[in-house]
Write an enzyme that holds these catalytic residues in place. Structure first.
Site, PDB file in Angstrom:
ATOM      1  N   SER A  26       0.741  -1.316  -0.100  1.00 17.19           N
ATOM      2  CA  SER A  26       0.016   0.069  -0.133  1.00 17.19           C
ATOM      3  C   SER A  26       0.910   1.294   0.079  1.00 17.19           C
ATOM      4  O   SER A  26       0.404   2.225  -0.507  1.00 17.19           O
ATOM      5  CB  SER A  26      -0.937   0.066   1.078  1.00 17.19           C
ATOM      6  OG  SER A  26      -0.291  -0.358   2.328  1.00 17.19           O
ATOM      7  N   HIS A  60      -5.437  -3.779  -2.528  1.00 17.46           N
ATOM      8  CA  HIS A  60      -4.976  -2.639  -3.883  1.00 17.46           C
ATOM      9  C   HIS A  60      -5.161  -3.195  -5.041  1.00 17.46           C
ATOM     10  O   HIS A  60      -4.663  -2.688  -6.176  1.00 17.46           O
ATOM     11  CB  HIS A  60      -3.880  -1.952  -3.439  1.00 17.46           C
ATOM     12  CG  HIS A  60      -3.878  -1.389  -2.049  1.00 17.46           C
ATOM     13  ND1 HIS A  60      -4.225  -0.137  -1.747  1.00 17.46           N
ATOM     14  CD2 HIS A  60      -3.456  -1.797  -0.725  1.00 17.46           C
ATOM     15  CE1 HIS A  60      -4.274   0.284  -0.505  1.00 17.46           C
ATOM     16  NE2 HIS A  60      -3.866  -0.654   0.239  1.00 17.46           N
ATOM     17  N   LYS A  82     -12.132   0.282  -1.455  1.00 13.91           N
ATOM     18  CA  LYS A  82     -11.253   1.278  -2.385  1.00 13.91           C
ATOM     19  C   LYS A  82     -11.729   1.357  -3.763  1.00 13.91           C
ATOM     20  O   LYS A  82     -12.423   2.031  -3.950  1.00 13.91           O
ATOM     21  CB  LYS A  82      -9.825   0.561  -2.357  1.00 13.91           C
ATOM     22  CG  LYS A  82      -9.209   0.607  -0.661  1.00 13.91           C
ATOM     23  CD  LYS A  82      -7.694  -0.116  -0.507  1.00 13.91           C
ATOM     24  CE  LYS A  82      -7.545  -0.181   0.718  1.00 13.91           C
ATOM     25  NZ  LYS A  82      -7.519   0.602   1.598  1.00 13.91           N
TER      26      LYS A  82
HETATM   27  C1  PLP Z   1      -3.528  -3.891   2.259  1.00 15.31           C
HETATM   28  C2  PLP Z   1      -4.770  -3.446   2.895  1.00 15.31           C
HETATM   29  N1  PLP Z   1      -5.444  -4.534   3.609  1.00 15.31           N
HETATM   30  C3  PLP Z   1      -6.481  -4.298   4.436  1.00 15.31           C
HETATM   31  C4  PLP Z   1      -6.860  -2.955   4.806  1.00 15.31           C
HETATM   32  C5  PLP Z   1      -8.245  -2.727   5.485  1.00 15.31           C
HETATM   33  O1  PLP Z   1      -9.256  -2.593   4.730  1.00 15.31           O
HETATM   34  P1  PLP Z   1     -10.458  -1.712   5.503  1.00 15.31           P
HETATM   35  O2  PLP Z   1     -10.121  -0.285   5.389  1.00 15.31           O
HETATM   36  O3  PLP Z   1     -11.771  -2.323   4.645  1.00 15.31           O
HETATM   37  O4  PLP Z   1     -10.611  -2.250   7.016  1.00 15.31           O
HETATM   38  C6  PLP Z   1      -6.360  -1.707   4.025  1.00 15.31           C
HETATM   39  C7  PLP Z   1      -6.697  -0.420   4.304  1.00 15.31           C
HETATM   40  O5  PLP Z   1      -7.277   0.043   4.570  1.00 15.31           O
HETATM   41  C8  PLP Z   1      -5.090  -2.088   3.274  1.00 15.31           C
HETATM   42  O6  PLP Z   1      -4.433  -1.095   2.481  1.00 15.31           O
END
Ligand code: PLP
Length: 392
Positions: free
Chosen positions: A183, A211, A243
């Site tokens: 990320s 992502h 996202k």
């Molecule tokens: C790589 C990654 N995994 C999981 C999440 C968590 O997802 P959520 O925001 O839906 O809890 C995020 C970011 O928010 C992320 O960037």
């Protein structure tokens, strides 16, 4: 027992939370203070800070589906998925997500975070070795902490090191865990190499496609599809609906028996209220739009490559994007914060990543290459970033 109100209580010590102020002071001195800012509904600033990769969160098809779902099913899902929190809409979304991503089944969670916690805790036990990429997202790290398994932090994007760790293990079971797209820098994991290393050793592979979904693979079918791993019996993916799909919530995607096991044993599924109908409706609306307009995924990747190339030509240290994230290095945490603030003052919102959110300790700005950015907006973003860049 209810205590009588007359019971004398000792006086509260005023200093009980003093240590929090000291911790805040230390963070301030290290340039790591974080503050909340609420954004206006009609923000005049150009947004390169969100994760709205396909520009769908305010698309009428998405907001309309959210509103219709809330009207039909209510403001909340009313309970745990296993009690009253599963609507026909949840089931529809799960079937369409699984079909789109080319896997047997999908299970929707209240967030990507809880989906990751579920997969890591339910698919491991004390006889499992988890081999986790050193740059994995915080939710995967927390999942490893919660799991009652042995955990080994593997060097970043290094299938050979993963293979060695797996071969040397004493545990009968193993799970290799990696983000599909990291990320912070936007680089893709070597999924085929990780899968080969896992297979040689009889291990499973868990990929967080937060992502990648909507951006990678044909029409945005995600990183597993792009790597030719969708539907494999030893591979599980997690994703967020927050996202590319412009909504909220998360999902686990994989073999039917994995999903059944999660329904019956994952604590963040069982002891959590089901995702709100509006979020389910929005995600379904976005998914159907993406199916109808698959070029959006390609466009997001194209915008990322264009942004990175132009920033590089302007003398900035931009990453080489594999998906829709571009990062630009900053010399210090303080200069990164100042740079982001200067960009905002000039009409451009960018993400600012500093320790501890950056695994290598290097601060950077993070830019989202939205599929709906126009040529004029890309040019404006590059001009502002170059003009406000810290002088080294
Ligand atoms: C790589 C990654 N995994 C999981 C999440 C968590 O997802 P959520 O925001 O839906 O809890 C995020 C970011 O928010 C992320 O960037």
């Amino acid at each position: 027992m209810i205590e009588p109100t007359t019971t004398a209580r000792p006086q509260a010590p005023a200093a009980v939370f003093d240590w929090l102020d000291e911790a805040a002071e230390l963070r301030a001195r290290a340039g790591l203070t974080r503050t909340l800012r609420s954004r206006p509904a009609e923000d005049p600033v150009l947004d390169l800070a969100s994760n709205d990769y396909l520009g769908l969160t305010r698309h009428p098809a998405v907001t309309g589906a959210a509103a219709a779902a809330a009207r039909r099913w209510g403001g909340g899902s009313t309970g745990s998925r296993l009690v009253t929190g599963t609507t026909a809409l949840h089931t529809e979304l799960e079937a369409e997500l699984a079909d789109f991503c080319g896997v047997e089944a999908a299970l929707v969670f209240s967030s990507g975070y809880t989906a990751n916690l579920a997969a890591l805790t339910a698919l491991t036990d004390p006889d499992t070795l988890i081999v986790s990429d050193a740059y994995n997202h915080a939710s995967l790290i927390d999942g490893c902490r919660l799991a009652r398994a042995q955990v080994l932090r593997a060097p970043h994007a290094d299938p050979a090191a993963v293979g060695e760790a797996l071969a040397a293990r004493a545990e009968p079971r193993a799970l290799v865990v990696s983000d599909s797209v990291f990320s912070v820098d936007g680089n893709a994991a070597p999924l085929r190499g990780l899968s080969a290393a896992a297979r040689r050793s009889g291990a499973a592979l868990l990929v967080d496609d937060a992502h990648g979904l909507g951006v990678l693979g044909e029409g945005g079918r995600g990183a597993l599809a792009a790597a030719g791993l969708a539907g494999e019996p030893d591979v599980v993916a997690t994703a967020t609906l927050s996202k590319s799909l412009g909504s909220q919530g998360g999902a686990v995607l994989g073999p039917e028996r994995v999903i059944r096991h999660l329904v019956e044993s994952a604590r963040t599924f069982i002891f959590d209220t089901g995702l709100a109908p509006a979020a389910v409706g929005a995600a379904l609306g976005a998914l159907r739009l993406l199916r109808a307009e698959p070029q959006r995924a390609h466009r997001a990747r194209e915008v990322a490559r264009t942004l990175a190339a132009r920033l590089g030509a302007a003398g900035l240290e931009a990453s080489t994007p594999d998906a829709a994230v571009v990062s630009v290095l900053a010399p210090t945490p303080e200069s990164a914060v100042r740079w982001a603030a200067d960009c905002r003052a000039a009409g451009l919102a960018v993400g600012c990543f500093r320790p501890p959110s950056v695994p290598d300790g290097i601060s950077r700005l993070r830019l989202t290459a939205r599929a709906d950015l126009t040529e004029a907006q890309i040019a404006h973003a590059v001009e502002v970033l170059a003009r406000t860049a810290p002088r080294v």
